[in-house]
Scaffold this active site. Structure first.
Site, PDB file in Angstrom:
ATOM      1  N   HIS A  51       0.849  -1.197   0.000  1.00  0.00           N
ATOM      2  CA  HIS A  51       0.000   0.000   0.000  1.00  0.00           C
ATOM      3  C   HIS A  51       0.880   1.240   0.000  1.00  0.00           C
ATOM      4  O   HIS A  51       1.807   1.339   0.796  1.00  0.00           O
ATOM      5  CB  HIS A  51      -0.907   0.017   1.236  1.00  0.00           C
ATOM      6  CG  HIS A  51      -2.079  -0.913   1.116  1.00  0.00           C
ATOM      7  ND1 HIS A  51      -3.103  -0.949   2.020  1.00  0.00           N
ATOM      8  CD2 HIS A  51      -2.395  -1.837   0.167  1.00  0.00           C
ATOM      9  CE1 HIS A  51      -4.000  -1.851   1.646  1.00  0.00           C
ATOM     10  NE2 HIS A  51      -3.592  -2.412   0.529  1.00  0.00           N
ATOM     11  N   TYR A  94      -9.004   5.162   7.810  1.00  0.00           N
ATOM     12  CA  TYR A  94      -9.088   5.556   9.211  1.00  0.00           C
ATOM     13  C   TYR A  94     -10.142   6.661   9.283  1.00  0.00           C
ATOM     14  O   TYR A  94      -9.952   7.727   8.691  1.00  0.00           O
ATOM     15  CB  TYR A  94      -7.751   6.103   9.713  1.00  0.00           C
ATOM     16  CG  TYR A  94      -6.663   5.055   9.905  1.00  0.00           C
ATOM     17  CD1 TYR A  94      -5.944   4.549   8.825  1.00  0.00           C
ATOM     18  CD2 TYR A  94      -6.342   4.589  11.178  1.00  0.00           C
ATOM     19  CE1 TYR A  94      -4.941   3.599   9.012  1.00  0.00           C
ATOM     20  CE2 TYR A  94      -5.345   3.639  11.372  1.00  0.00           C
ATOM     21  CZ  TYR A  94      -4.647   3.147  10.289  1.00  0.00           C
ATOM     22  OH  TYR A  94      -3.664   2.212  10.480  1.00  0.00           O
ATOM     23  N   PRO A 117      -3.327   0.124  19.067  1.00  0.00           N
ATOM     24  CA  PRO A 117      -3.061  -0.331  17.696  1.00  0.00           C
ATOM     25  C   PRO A 117      -3.277   0.710  16.588  1.00  0.00           C
ATOM     26  O   PRO A 117      -3.032   0.399  15.413  1.00  0.00           O
ATOM     27  CB  PRO A 117      -4.031  -1.503  17.519  1.00  0.00           C
ATOM     28  CG  PRO A 117      -5.120  -1.254  18.499  1.00  0.00           C
ATOM     29  CD  PRO A 117      -4.522  -0.508  19.646  1.00  0.00           C
ATOM     30  N   LYS A 166       1.746  -0.117  15.072  1.00  0.00           N
ATOM     31  CA  LYS A 166       3.157  -0.132  15.461  1.00  0.00           C
ATOM     32  C   LYS A 166       3.601  -1.352  16.268  1.00  0.00           C
ATOM     33  O   LYS A 166       4.802  -1.662  16.310  1.00  0.00           O
ATOM     34  CB  LYS A 166       3.490   1.131  16.286  1.00  0.00           C
ATOM     35  CG  LYS A 166       3.556   2.384  15.470  1.00  0.00           C
ATOM     36  CD  LYS A 166       4.796   2.374  14.586  1.00  0.00           C
ATOM     37  CE  LYS A 166       4.582   3.178  13.338  1.00  0.00           C
ATOM     38  NZ  LYS A 166       4.787   2.533  12.092  1.00  0.00           N
ATOM     39  N   TYR A 182       4.386   6.424  10.017  1.00  0.00           N
ATOM     40  CA  TYR A 182       3.575   5.244   9.690  1.00  0.00           C
ATOM     41  C   TYR A 182       4.409   4.209   8.931  1.00  0.00           C
ATOM     42  O   TYR A 182       4.314   3.003   9.191  1.00  0.00           O
ATOM     43  CB  TYR A 182       2.349   5.649   8.853  1.00  0.00           C
ATOM     44  CG  TYR A 182       1.258   4.605   8.823  1.00  0.00           C
ATOM     45  CD1 TYR A 182       0.124   4.733   9.621  1.00  0.00           C
ATOM     46  CD2 TYR A 182       1.357   3.478   7.994  1.00  0.00           C
ATOM     47  CE1 TYR A 182      -0.883   3.775   9.603  1.00  0.00           C
ATOM     48  CE2 TYR A 182       0.362   2.514   7.974  1.00  0.00           C
ATOM     49  CZ  TYR A 182      -0.761   2.668   8.775  1.00  0.00           C
ATOM     50  OH  TYR A 182      -1.751   1.715   8.763  1.00  0.00           O
TER      51      TYR A 182
HETATM   52  P1  RFL Z   1       3.567 -11.774  21.475  1.00  0.00           P
HETATM   53  O1  RFL Z   1       3.156 -11.914  20.054  1.00  0.00           O
HETATM   54  O2  RFL Z   1       2.523 -11.525  22.478  1.00  0.00           O
HETATM   55  O3  RFL Z   1       4.360 -13.098  21.851  1.00  0.00           O
HETATM   56  C1  RFL Z   1       4.712 -13.383  23.163  1.00  0.00           C
HETATM   57  C2  RFL Z   1       4.679 -14.898  23.343  1.00  0.00           C
HETATM   58  O4  RFL Z   1       5.132 -15.236  24.651  1.00  0.00           O
HETATM   59  C3  RFL Z   1       4.321 -16.300  25.102  1.00  0.00           C
HETATM   60  N1  RFL Z   1       4.388 -16.420  26.564  1.00  0.00           N
HETATM   61  C4  RFL Z   1       5.163 -17.332  27.204  1.00  0.00           C
HETATM   62  N2  RFL Z   1       6.021 -18.237  26.759  1.00  0.00           N
HETATM   63  C5  RFL Z   1       6.658 -19.040  27.689  1.00  0.00           C
HETATM   64  N3  RFL Z   1       6.426 -18.952  29.015  1.00  0.00           N
HETATM   65  C6  RFL Z   1       5.542 -18.047  29.502  1.00  0.00           C
HETATM   66  N4  RFL Z   1       5.279 -17.991  30.804  1.00  0.00           N
HETATM   67  C7  RFL Z   1       4.887 -17.180  28.584  1.00  0.00           C
HETATM   68  N5  RFL Z   1       3.966 -16.183  28.704  1.00  0.00           N
HETATM   69  C8  RFL Z   1       3.694 -15.740  27.491  1.00  0.00           C
HETATM   70  C9  RFL Z   1       2.939 -15.940  24.588  1.00  0.00           C
HETATM   71  O5  RFL Z   1       2.075 -17.050  24.554  1.00  0.00           O
HETATM   72  C10 RFL Z   1       3.267 -15.425  23.205  1.00  0.00           C
HETATM   73  O6  RFL Z   1       3.222 -16.415  22.206  1.00  0.00           O
HETATM   74  O7  RFL Z   1       4.681 -10.642  21.677  1.00  0.00           O
HETATM   75  P2  RFL Z   1       5.815 -10.106  20.652  1.00  0.00           P
HETATM   76  O8  RFL Z   1       6.553 -11.257  20.031  1.00  0.00           O
HETATM   77  O9  RFL Z   1       6.536  -9.081  21.406  1.00  0.00           O
HETATM   78  O10 RFL Z   1       5.028  -9.442  19.443  1.00  0.00           O
HETATM   79  C11 RFL Z   1       4.268  -8.281  19.667  1.00  0.00           C
HETATM   80  C12 RFL Z   1       3.015  -8.297  18.798  1.00  0.00           C
HETATM   81  O11 RFL Z   1       2.388  -9.571  18.868  1.00  0.00           O
HETATM   82  C13 RFL Z   1       2.048  -7.211  19.253  1.00  0.00           C
HETATM   83  O12 RFL Z   1       2.717  -5.979  19.440  1.00  0.00           O
HETATM   84  C14 RFL Z   1       0.914  -6.936  18.286  1.00  0.00           C
HETATM   85  O13 RFL Z   1       0.239  -8.080  17.853  1.00  0.00           O
HETATM   86  C15 RFL Z   1      -0.056  -6.000  19.001  1.00  0.00           C
HETATM   87  N6  RFL Z   1      -1.362  -6.048  18.391  1.00  0.00           N
HETATM   88  C16 RFL Z   1      -1.559  -5.366  17.262  1.00  0.00           C
HETATM   89  N7  RFL Z   1      -0.569  -4.575  16.789  1.00  0.00           N
HETATM   90  C17 RFL Z   1      -0.738  -3.894  15.672  1.00  0.00           C
HETATM   91  O14 RFL Z   1       0.189  -3.208  15.238  1.00  0.00           O
HETATM   92  N8  RFL Z   1      -1.943  -3.969  14.977  1.00  0.00           N
HETATM   93  C18 RFL Z   1      -2.966  -4.766  15.414  1.00  0.00           C
HETATM   94  O15 RFL Z   1      -3.991  -4.836  14.782  1.00  0.00           O
HETATM   95  C19 RFL Z   1      -2.808  -5.479  16.591  1.00  0.00           C
HETATM   96  N9  RFL Z   1      -3.787  -6.269  17.050  1.00  0.00           N
HETATM   97  C20 RFL Z   1      -2.392  -6.827  18.926  1.00  0.00           C
HETATM   98  C21 RFL Z   1      -3.599  -6.950  18.224  1.00  0.00           C
HETATM   99  C22 RFL Z   1      -2.240  -7.491  20.157  1.00  0.00           C
HETATM  100  C23 RFL Z   1      -3.267  -8.254  20.699  1.00  0.00           C
HETATM  101  N10 RFL Z   1      -3.077  -8.830  22.002  1.00  0.00           N
HETATM  102  C24 RFL Z   1      -1.756  -8.923  22.571  1.00  0.00           C
HETATM  103  C25 RFL Z   1      -4.088  -8.961  22.949  1.00  0.00           C
HETATM  104  C26 RFL Z   1      -4.609  -7.750  18.708  1.00  0.00           C
HETATM  105  C27 RFL Z   1      -4.450  -8.418  19.949  1.00  0.00           C
HETATM  106  C28 RFL Z   1      -5.584  -9.301  20.410  1.00  0.00           C
HETATM  107  C1  PHB Z   2      -5.073  -4.558  11.047  1.00  0.00           C
HETATM  108  O1  PHB Z   2      -5.175  -4.817   9.839  1.00  0.00           O
HETATM  109  O2  PHB Z   2      -5.319  -5.403  11.916  1.00  0.00           O
HETATM  110  C2  PHB Z   2      -4.678  -3.194  11.474  1.00  0.00           C
HETATM  111  C3  PHB Z   2      -4.275  -2.270  10.526  1.00  0.00           C
HETATM  112  C4  PHB Z   2      -3.917  -0.989  10.905  1.00  0.00           C
HETATM  113  C5  PHB Z   2      -3.975  -0.639  12.238  1.00  0.00           C
HETATM  114  C6  PHB Z   2      -4.358  -1.567  13.191  1.00  0.00           C
HETATM  115  C7  PHB Z   2      -4.716  -2.842  12.811  1.00  0.00           C
HETATM  116  O3  PHB Z   2      -3.650   0.621  12.595  1.00  0.00           O
END
Ligand code: RFL
Ligand code: PHB
Length: 393
Positions: free
Chosen positions: A75, A204, A297, A301, A386
């Site tokens: 994009h 957005y 989110p 980032k 971004y």
């Molecule tokens: P993760 O992906 O949470 O991975 C951490 C891993 O550690 C495991 N863990 C353990 N392992 C061993 N022993 C233990 N005691 C443990 N406790 C936990 C967990 O099971 C997990 O697999 O962290 P990491 O690698 O730092 O990556 C970060 C990203 O995943 C995170 O920043 C993003 O996904 C945040 N986030 C989003 N970010 C965006 O930019 N756009 C989004 O749309 C977006 N949607 C989200 C999200 C985070 C969510 N969470 C955490 C609730 C949606 C959700 C539901």
């Molecule tokens: C997503 O596709 O999940 C998404 C994209 C942009 C955002 C947050 C989430 O700012």
């Protein structure tokens, strides 16, 4: 009870942990990854969807970008809108960089496959993870494996990549850590819908009823979000209510644009908060990704910040194993500089787009949106953040 040894014990097999094991292995540094969940769970988890330019460049440089380019969508910008107006911010024109739409679950699968091919040692489905000896030269991580057997990994270094609820952060004595936190009075209701996206790039939308975002995962799957009050029960949001709210907030019918509804495959509520723990290192434990910081989110980032931390952390750990402790000593400071930049950008996007019911604030938000979409300086600032600041800037 089993005791084993490795150079780096990596707690968590999310994007940060998996990428770290890959970067270390490329430099000949051995690691073991342990993960609380099953592999199927980790790979199916629906989370982030946008990879910034520096994340794609890093993944390309280590041979992991092929599927992103083949199956992801590049994009060149986003739409920002409010009732009656939709504006495109063209990142490529502004700062010469783009982003890719590519689901976090796809990236997790790519990383997992690459680690399998390299013979990575994993423990999935572990419980009772305990970190010990962080202040010594011989730290260790103990846990029960998926069969309930007690395992101890002796190591030189521990990478805390265990997300927002893992034990790594909590293993740092309270007197040695400082927490910075902000919670927001709203959450996101996220929807995965089996319908072709109604837009070519992300929308957005500011709206008096609350923010809405139209994103996507593929040519046949849309990802949509609605601002809801914090504490909202998902049961209050039946599918038809969700589509009605999305249609209103995204401007269905305005200037000939239409939102196509479809079957909702998954829906959930995501609380929003900003959180930073300082420093990101305590003795032989170094933290990366959500273990150290959480962003709302709105600026996409979270995943990218985890990738950027991991690149800096890999550099620091590799140098440490070669007898140079200096990059590890500066890791926290370097990673935090970028983390605070992203914390600010995510807070700024969030507070510019989410309504609070305060009419004065709404006026300020609309003034800010008008500036960002009409001024080259305003649009370039958004575009630069971004698409991502350089790793280690
Ligand atoms: P993760 O992906 O949470 O991975 C951490 C891993 O550690 C495991 N863990 C353990 N392992 C061993 N022993 C233990 N005691 C443990 N406790 C936990 C967990 O099971 C997990 O697999 O962290 P990491 O690698 O730092 O990556 C970060 C990203 O995943 C995170 O920043 C993003 O996904 C945040 N986030 C989003 N970010 C965006 O930019 N756009 C989004 O749309 C977006 N949607 C989200 C999200 C985070 C969510 N969470 C955490 C609730 C949606 C959700 C539901
Ligand atoms: C997503 O596709 O999940 C998404 C994209 C942009 C955002 C947050 C989430 O700012």
């Amino acid at each position: 009870m089993t005791t084993t040894r490795t150079t780096v014990a990596i707690v968590g097999a999310g994007p940060a942990g998996l990428l770290l094991s890959h970067l270390l292995a490329r430099e000949g540094v051995e690691s073991i990854v342990l993960e609380r969940r099953t592999r199927q769970y980790v790979e199916a988890r629906i989370r982030a969807g946008i990879l910034e330019a520096s994340s794609v460049a890093l993944l390309d440089s280590i041979g992991l970008g092929e599927r992103i380019h083949r199956e992801g969508f590049e994009h060149r910008g986003i739409y920002l809108q409010w009732p009656g107006e939709r504006h495109h911010i063209d990142f490529v024109d502004r700062v010469g960089k783009s982003v890719h739409v590519y689901g976090q679950s796809e990236l997790t699968r790519d990383l997992g496959r690459a680690r399998d091919a390299a013979g990575q040692r994993f423990f999935y489905g572990v419980s009772d993870t305990v970190l010990a000896g962080l202040d010594t030269d011989g730290p260790s991580v103990s846990f029960r494996d998926e069969r309930g057997e007690q395992v101890t990994i002796d190591c030189d270094l521990i990478a805390g990549c265990d997300g927002s609820f893992g034990p790594s952060r909590e293993s740092v004595p309270e007197s040695k850590r400082r927490i910075w936190e902000r919670s927001y009075p709203y959450s996101w209701l996220g929807v995965l819908a089996e319908v072709a996206p109604s837009t070519d790039e992300l929308i957005y939308a500011w709206h008096p009823d609350g923010f809405a975002l139209h994103s996507m995962r593929s040519e046949s799957v849309s990802r949509l979000y609605l601002q809801v009050d914090a504490g909202t029960d998902i049961a209050e949001w039946r599918d038809d209510r969700i589509w009605d709210a999305l249609a209103v907030r995204l401007g269905d019918g305005e200037a000939g644009w239409h939102l196509t509804a479809g079957p909702i495959a998954e829906k959930s509520i995501l609380p929003m908060r900003s959180f930073v723990m300082e420093p990101m290192r305590h003795g032989r434990l170094l933290l990366a990704g959500d273990a150290a910081h959480i962003v709302p989110p709105t600026g996409a980032k979270g995943l990218n910040l985890a990738i950027a931390d991991t690149a800096l952390l890999a550099e620091a750990l590799v140098a440490f194993t070669k007898g140079d402790a200096s990059p590890a000593e500066h890791y926290s400071e370097r990673a935090l500089r970028r983390a605070w930049r992203c914390t600010h950008f995510s807070w700024w996007m969030t507070t510019m787009l989410h309504t609070t019911g305060d009419p004065f604030e709404a006026k300020l938000q609309l003034a800010q949106l008008a500036w960002v979409t009409s001024s080259a300086a305003g649009a370039s600032g958004l575009a630069e953040n971004y698409t991502g600041m350089p790793i280690g800037f």
